[in-house]
Enzyme design. Structure first.
Site, PDB file in Angstrom:
ATOM      1  N   ARG A   1      62.287  10.573  56.610  1.00  0.00           N
ATOM      2  CA  ARG A   1      62.214  10.111  55.224  1.00  0.00           C
ATOM      3  C   ARG A   1      63.546   9.583  54.695  1.00  0.00           C
ATOM      4  NH1 ARG A   1      57.170  10.321  53.064  1.00  0.00           N
ATOM      5  NH2 ARG A   1      57.013  12.560  53.424  1.00  0.00           N
TER       6      ARG A   1
ATOM      7  N   HIS B   1      61.065  16.734  64.105  1.00  0.00           N
ATOM      8  CA  HIS B   1      62.252  17.120  63.342  1.00  0.00           C
ATOM      9  C   HIS B   1      63.221  17.946  64.186  1.00  0.00           C
ATOM     10  CE1 HIS B   1      64.587  19.087  60.079  1.00  0.00           C
ATOM     11  NE2 HIS B   1      64.402  17.934  59.478  1.00  0.00           N
TER      12      HIS B   1
END
Length: 405
Positions: A354, A384
């Protein structure tokens, strides 16, 4: 507000049956969020006022345009004309034309020019405050050992006459606003070469997403606020009252004019016991595992691990996952160096990280240009984790060394 609240706002437009399936009312949740944010904003402003008072006890004063005396005012105006004026692009608002597009999270002044003889005919304008890439604070000349600091915002307020001098007006007023837009990206879940093109195009649209939140100076007259809300097509949920300053993250660069005693002492990074950066990382890890606590211990151990792998003749392959990368990434340099040294380098770059999507597209292209095999991510998942696996040939057998984070 750019993602979670934006998604809730989209869900609030669903029909009643869809809301029953969700199990909650998105509109009610939005109201709860606003109430919490307004309380937090008030608490923040209270804490800020306390800090101002503590600074004053140290003979340091943050002053606004109304508190500038003649000499400090002249100093501020000279700075404005030399450093700030050329960066300002005022936008005059014409009610017969579409309202200007406000940038996401930029700070603007909403300006009104008033003529006393004809108060019904106001002139409105917008000025974007030039903060990015410049210091937001100006240290003013001190007097009797008293130190004064003002913000660029207030210097612009002080010098509004220098901007709008061609207009006939008796009074001028300016109030700060900041708009947050919907930054959620609508993308196909399939990750492919076309995905990068779709992501790039979607990123270009992000700056024009639907307005989600307007932070505004509570001193702004109601008629000006009403006009703004109507032009931006905002709901009441998106209105957050604040003070005259926004983007308080800029205060991390607040100038210290009072000495080292007013700052926290910097923490020295601790060494990892038994792990030397002057010896081969592989020879040490072969004997035992090591735990590195970041940021309290140095990230240099990880860089040393990758750099050694890049030049070690015994290393045959490096595989790594990457989520966010620094502007001048030492990890990227080490991976490119490894590829140039004939290692097989596999890299998974999470393009859906993001607000780092654009940077990761750049690094993806850079890695591919240097011969690194790049995977763009996994459908339906966001990677992640930070994992690196090094394959090393030792005495005719392959051994694996890993960094897990």
């Amino acid at each position: 507000y750019r993602v979670r609240v934006a998604t809730l706002n989209r869900l609030s437009n669903l029909n009643t049956k869809s809301k029953e399936i969700l199990g909650y009312n998105p509109r009610k949740t939005l109201n709860q969020i606003k109430n919490i944010v307004v309380k937090q904003e008030r608490k923040f402003n209270h804490l800020y006022e306390n800090i101002i008072k503590e600074l004053e006890q140290q003979k340091i004063f943050i002053i606004n345009e109304k508190q500038l005396n003649v000499s400090r005012g002249a100093f501020a105006r000279e700075y404005f004309r030399e450093k700030v004026l050329s960066k300002l692009v005022p936008i005059m608002i014409n009610k017969d034309e579409p309202f200007p597009e406000l940038k996401d999270r930029a700070i603007y002044f909403f300006v009104r020019l008033v003529h006393h003889k004809n108060k019904e005919k106001y002139r409105y304008a917008l000025i974007e405050i030039p903060i990015e890439g410049s210091n937001r604070f100006l240290v003013l000349p001190e007097t009797n050992n008293l130190k004064f600091i003002t913000l660029i915002d207030d210097i612009v307020r002080y010098c509004l006459d220098d901007i709008f001098f061609i207009f006939n007006y008796d009074e001028i007023e300016a109030y700060s606003i900041q708009l947050t837009r919907d930054a959620e990206l609508n993308l196909d879940k399939n990750v492919s070469d076309k995905f990068i093109d779709a992501l790039t195009k979607s990123l270009q649209k992000r700056g024009k997403g639907k307005p989600m939140r307007l932070m505004y100076d509570t001193e702004m007259p109601l008629d000006m606020l009403t006009y703004l809300v109507a032009e931006l097509d905002l709901s009441a949920d998106g209105l957050i009252p604040g003070n005259r300053y926004h983007n308080f993250k800029d205060f991390i660069n607040f100038p210290n004019v009072g000495g080292a005693s007013l700052e926290y002492s910097s923490m020295q990074r601790l060494p990892v016991k038994g792990l030397s950066s002057m010896k081969s990382i592989f020879s040490q890890v072969a004997l035992r595992d090591y735990l590195v606590n970041l940021p309290y211990q140095s990230f240099d151990y990880i860089i040393h691990f990758l750099r050694e792998a890049a030049i070690d003749p015994k290393v045959k392959e490096i595989s790594i996952t990457l989520y966010r990368l620094a502007e001048n990434s030492r990890i990227i340099h080490a991976l490119i160096n490894a590829a140039k040294n004939g290692k097989k380098v596999n890299c998974l770059v999470e393009l859906k990280a993001r607000f780092d999507e654009q940077a990761n597209i750049y690094w993806t292209n850079r890695l591919e240009e240097e011969g690194v095999r790049v995977n763009y991510g996994i459908m339906d998942y966001k990677v992640h984790s930070k994992i690196c696996l090094v394959k090393r040939l030792e005495k005719g057998r392959y051994f694996y060394y890993a960094n897990l984070a």
